[in-house]
Design an enzyme around this catalytic site. Structure first.
Site, PDB file in Angstrom:
ATOM      1  N   HIS A   7       2.888  29.216  38.027  1.00 27.01           N
ATOM      2  CA  HIS A   7       1.760  28.303  37.145  1.00 27.01           C
ATOM      3  C   HIS A   7       0.954  29.097  36.357  1.00 27.01           C
ATOM      4  O   HIS A   7       0.716  30.181  36.613  1.00 27.01           O
ATOM      5  CB  HIS A   7       1.446  27.245  38.134  1.00 27.01           C
ATOM      6  N   HIS A  79      -5.995  31.816  35.518  1.00 27.42           N
ATOM      7  CA  HIS A  79      -5.218  32.539  35.858  1.00 27.42           C
ATOM      8  C   HIS A  79      -3.640  32.323  35.654  1.00 27.42           C
ATOM      9  O   HIS A  79      -3.228  31.242  35.422  1.00 27.42           O
ATOM     10  CB  HIS A  79      -5.295  32.970  37.582  1.00 27.42           C
ATOM     11  N   GLU A 130      -2.558  35.955  39.977  1.00 34.32           N
ATOM     12  CA  GLU A 130      -2.187  35.133  41.314  1.00 34.32           C
ATOM     13  C   GLU A 130      -0.709  35.590  41.846  1.00 34.32           C
ATOM     14  O   GLU A 130       0.154  35.394  41.012  1.00 34.32           O
ATOM     15  CB  GLU A 130      -2.501  33.691  41.526  1.00 34.32           C
TER      16      GLU A 130
HETATM   17 CO    CO Z   1      -3.141  29.278  41.378  1.00 31.14          CO
END
Ligand code: CO
Length: 134
Positions: A7, A79, A130
């Site tokens: 994502h 992020h 991440e």
């Molecule tokens: Co995230």
């Protein structure tokens, strides 16, 4: 080591308004809000077929996205999340090459119930990264 894009996360000042805009104006499928106190955020996910967009709103005192929203009051990209097969092996490899893992260096459970880690944005060209174990 690096797998698929899981994502892209956008910090927003008003999650209900952002979810309504994605659902209504953009006609997207948006999940119900999920509070993640351990991460200091409330999230929804927008399904865009080949990946997801994570919308983040601060939750509680000392949210890790509060300072970001002070600098970017209307919101912005926060992020990107990539999948890895083995998060502990990925962490050890990154640390051995000098990359900084945020927090205590141990994976936490992320929004999908899977272990996640964050890498220092200064080590990756200004973008917070991440990693999520797929
Ligand atoms: Co995230």
């Amino acid at each position: 080591m690096l797998g698929r894009l899981n994502h892209v996360a956008l910090a927003v000042p008003d999650l209900a308004a952002a979810a309504a805009a994605y659902r209504g104006t953009l006609g997207a499928r948006v999940t119900a809000p999920q509070a993640l106190p351990e991460h200091g955020v409330t999230v929804v996910f927008v399904d865009v077929g080949n990946t997801r967009i994570e919308l983040l709103e601060p939750l509680g005192e000392g949210s890790p996205i509060a300072a970001f929203l002070e600098k970017n009051p209307s919101g912005g990209m926060h992020h990107v999340c990539y999948e890895v097969d083995d998060i502990v092996a990925a962490r050890d490899r990154l640390k051995a090459s000098g990359a900084r893992v945020l927090g205590d260096g141990n994976p936490k459970t992320g929004a999908h119930g899977k272990p996640v880690l964050f890498l220092h944005p200064k080590d990756f060209f200004g973008t917070l990264v991440e990693l999520e174990q797929a």
